[in-house]
Write a protein that holds these residues in place. Sequence first.
Motif, PDB file in Angstrom:
ATOM      1  N   ASP A  60     -36.675 -20.199   1.645  1.00  0.00           N
ATOM      2  CA  ASP A  60     -36.516 -18.856   1.062  1.00  0.00           C
ATOM      3  C   ASP A  60     -36.342 -17.821   2.174  1.00  0.00           C
ATOM      4  O   ASP A  60     -35.461 -16.955   2.099  1.00  0.00           O
ATOM      5  CB  ASP A  60     -37.739 -18.470   0.223  1.00  0.00           C
ATOM      6  CG  ASP A  60     -37.862 -19.229  -1.077  1.00  0.00           C
ATOM      7  OD1 ASP A  60     -36.832 -19.708  -1.604  1.00  0.00           O
ATOM      8  OD2 ASP A  60     -39.002 -19.327  -1.590  1.00  0.00           O
ATOM      9  N   VAL A  63     -32.868 -18.281   3.878  1.00  0.00           N
ATOM     10  CA  VAL A  63     -31.773 -17.758   3.050  1.00  0.00           C
ATOM     11  C   VAL A  63     -31.752 -16.238   3.083  1.00  0.00           C
ATOM     12  O   VAL A  63     -30.689 -15.617   3.239  1.00  0.00           O
ATOM     13  CB  VAL A  63     -31.878 -18.285   1.598  1.00  0.00           C
ATOM     14  CG1 VAL A  63     -31.003 -17.492   0.641  1.00  0.00           C
ATOM     15  CG2 VAL A  63     -31.510 -19.758   1.547  1.00  0.00           C
ATOM     16  N   THR A  64     -32.920 -15.626   2.970  1.00  0.00           N
ATOM     17  CA  THR A  64     -32.993 -14.159   2.989  1.00  0.00           C
ATOM     18  C   THR A  64     -32.505 -13.609   4.327  1.00  0.00           C
ATOM     19  O   THR A  64     -31.753 -12.627   4.376  1.00  0.00           O
ATOM     20  CB  THR A  64     -34.436 -13.699   2.692  1.00  0.00           C
ATOM     21  OG1 THR A  64     -34.822 -14.221   1.415  1.00  0.00           O
ATOM     22  CG2 THR A  64     -34.547 -12.192   2.677  1.00  0.00           C
ATOM     23  N   GLN A  67     -28.711 -14.055   4.571  1.00  0.00           N
ATOM     24  CA  GLN A  67     -28.029 -13.053   3.748  1.00  0.00           C
ATOM     25  C   GLN A  67     -27.968 -11.704   4.465  1.00  0.00           C
ATOM     26  O   GLN A  67     -26.944 -11.017   4.398  1.00  0.00           O
ATOM     27  CB  GLN A  67     -28.732 -12.913   2.391  1.00  0.00           C
ATOM     28  CG  GLN A  67     -28.501 -14.109   1.492  1.00  0.00           C
ATOM     29  CD  GLN A  67     -29.374 -14.099   0.248  1.00  0.00           C
ATOM     30  OE1 GLN A  67     -30.500 -13.609   0.257  1.00  0.00           O
ATOM     31  NE2 GLN A  67     -28.850 -14.662  -0.837  1.00  0.00           N
ATOM     32  N   THR A  88     -40.383 -12.585   1.618  1.00  0.00           N
ATOM     33  CA  THR A  88     -40.563 -13.980   1.207  1.00  0.00           C
ATOM     34  C   THR A  88     -41.918 -14.602   1.544  1.00  0.00           C
ATOM     35  O   THR A  88     -42.408 -15.436   0.783  1.00  0.00           O
ATOM     36  CB  THR A  88     -39.473 -14.867   1.841  1.00  0.00           C
ATOM     37  OG1 THR A  88     -39.575 -14.776   3.268  1.00  0.00           O
ATOM     38  CG2 THR A  88     -38.087 -14.452   1.379  1.00  0.00           C
ATOM     39  N   VAL A 136     -25.637 -20.599   2.204  1.00  0.00           N
ATOM     40  CA  VAL A 136     -26.456 -19.805   1.280  1.00  0.00           C
ATOM     41  C   VAL A 136     -26.070 -20.119  -0.165  1.00  0.00           C
ATOM     42  O   VAL A 136     -26.944 -20.308  -1.023  1.00  0.00           O
ATOM     43  CB  VAL A 136     -26.332 -18.297   1.586  1.00  0.00           C
ATOM     44  CG1 VAL A 136     -26.908 -17.453   0.458  1.00  0.00           C
ATOM     45  CG2 VAL A 136     -27.023 -17.968   2.908  1.00  0.00           C
ATOM     46  N   SER A 137     -24.777 -20.201  -0.435  1.00  0.00           N
ATOM     47  CA  SER A 137     -24.338 -20.463  -1.812  1.00  0.00           C
ATOM     48  C   SER A 137     -24.782 -21.848  -2.289  1.00  0.00           C
ATOM     49  O   SER A 137     -24.977 -22.050  -3.488  1.00  0.00           O
ATOM     50  CB  SER A 137     -22.814 -20.321  -1.935  1.00  0.00           C
ATOM     51  OG  SER A 137     -22.148 -21.397  -1.321  1.00  0.00           O
ATOM     52  N   VAL A 140     -29.115 -21.512  -2.634  1.00  0.00           N
ATOM     53  CA  VAL A 140     -29.710 -20.653  -3.665  1.00  0.00           C
ATOM     54  C   VAL A 140     -29.949 -21.402  -4.982  1.00  0.00           C
ATOM     55  O   VAL A 140     -31.064 -21.360  -5.515  1.00  0.00           O
ATOM     56  CB  VAL A 140     -28.892 -19.358  -3.857  1.00  0.00           C
ATOM     57  CG1 VAL A 140     -29.292 -18.626  -5.133  1.00  0.00           C
ATOM     58  CG2 VAL A 140     -29.072 -18.448  -2.644  1.00  0.00           C
ATOM     59  N   LEU A 143     -32.804 -23.885  -4.515  1.00  0.00           N
ATOM     60  CA  LEU A 143     -34.097 -23.205  -4.436  1.00  0.00           C
ATOM     61  C   LEU A 143     -34.555 -22.705  -5.806  1.00  0.00           C
ATOM     62  O   LEU A 143     -35.747 -22.749  -6.120  1.00  0.00           O
ATOM     63  CB  LEU A 143     -34.046 -22.068  -3.423  1.00  0.00           C
ATOM     64  CG  LEU A 143     -34.072 -22.522  -1.970  1.00  0.00           C
ATOM     65  CD1 LEU A 143     -33.713 -21.374  -1.033  1.00  0.00           C
ATOM     66  CD2 LEU A 143     -35.422 -23.112  -1.612  1.00  0.00           C
ATOM     67  N   GLU A 144     -33.636 -22.257  -6.620  1.00  0.00           N
ATOM     68  CA  GLU A 144     -34.001 -21.830  -7.977  1.00  0.00           C
ATOM     69  C   GLU A 144     -34.584 -23.003  -8.758  1.00  0.00           C
ATOM     70  O   GLU A 144     -35.597 -22.855  -9.450  1.00  0.00           O
ATOM     71  CB  GLU A 144     -32.781 -21.248  -8.701  1.00  0.00           C
ATOM     72  CG  GLU A 144     -32.368 -19.891  -8.177  1.00  0.00           C
ATOM     73  CD  GLU A 144     -31.047 -19.388  -8.729  1.00  0.00           C
ATOM     74  OE1 GLU A 144     -30.354 -20.138  -9.467  1.00  0.00           O
ATOM     75  OE2 GLU A 144     -30.675 -18.242  -8.412  1.00  0.00           O
TER      76      GLU A 144
END
Length: 161
Positions: A60, A63-64, A67, A88, A136-137, A140, A143-144
């Motif tokens: 997390d 990724v943040t 981004q 995060t 990232v794509s 995400v 991770l969801e």
Amino acid sequence: MAVLRQDINHNIQRLEKFYETDPIVYSNVVEILKKEAKESCARKNTSCSRAFVWLTRALDFTVTLLQAIIKDFGLNMEQAVEESYNTTLKQWHGWISSAAYRVALKLVPDNKTLITILTAKDEDNETLKEEMETLVSLLVPILEEIHSILSAFELDRMKAA
């Protein structure tokens, strides 16, 4: 950063070691989480469940941070790391982990150094940006799904030991 890398490696090794006890039964992390939930040991410091939670949180954070870098390649890296941490990880850390973070923050490389480290030989910033966007794509939605699993096992609110 070495401490973070060591912590991540330790958590991966914990999961791998458990998996190796019976690769057929523990072919995915959910089976490990089920076993630990059934045995009421998921919240113990040495559990694979705890290791999986912290690996997820590390992703997390990553990724943040990616981004933020994608949005502005010229950003102040220390500020970006701090904002990513606050978003995060901060809420899950106790005072010891927070203190360790503050020390580690001083070791964050500057923007140019980090971009140089991340850029492959003969690659430009635009290619790096595209690769980061792709990563990232891909991460995400995974991770969801992981967060849904953690929630189902009531592990999503676990704080640092």
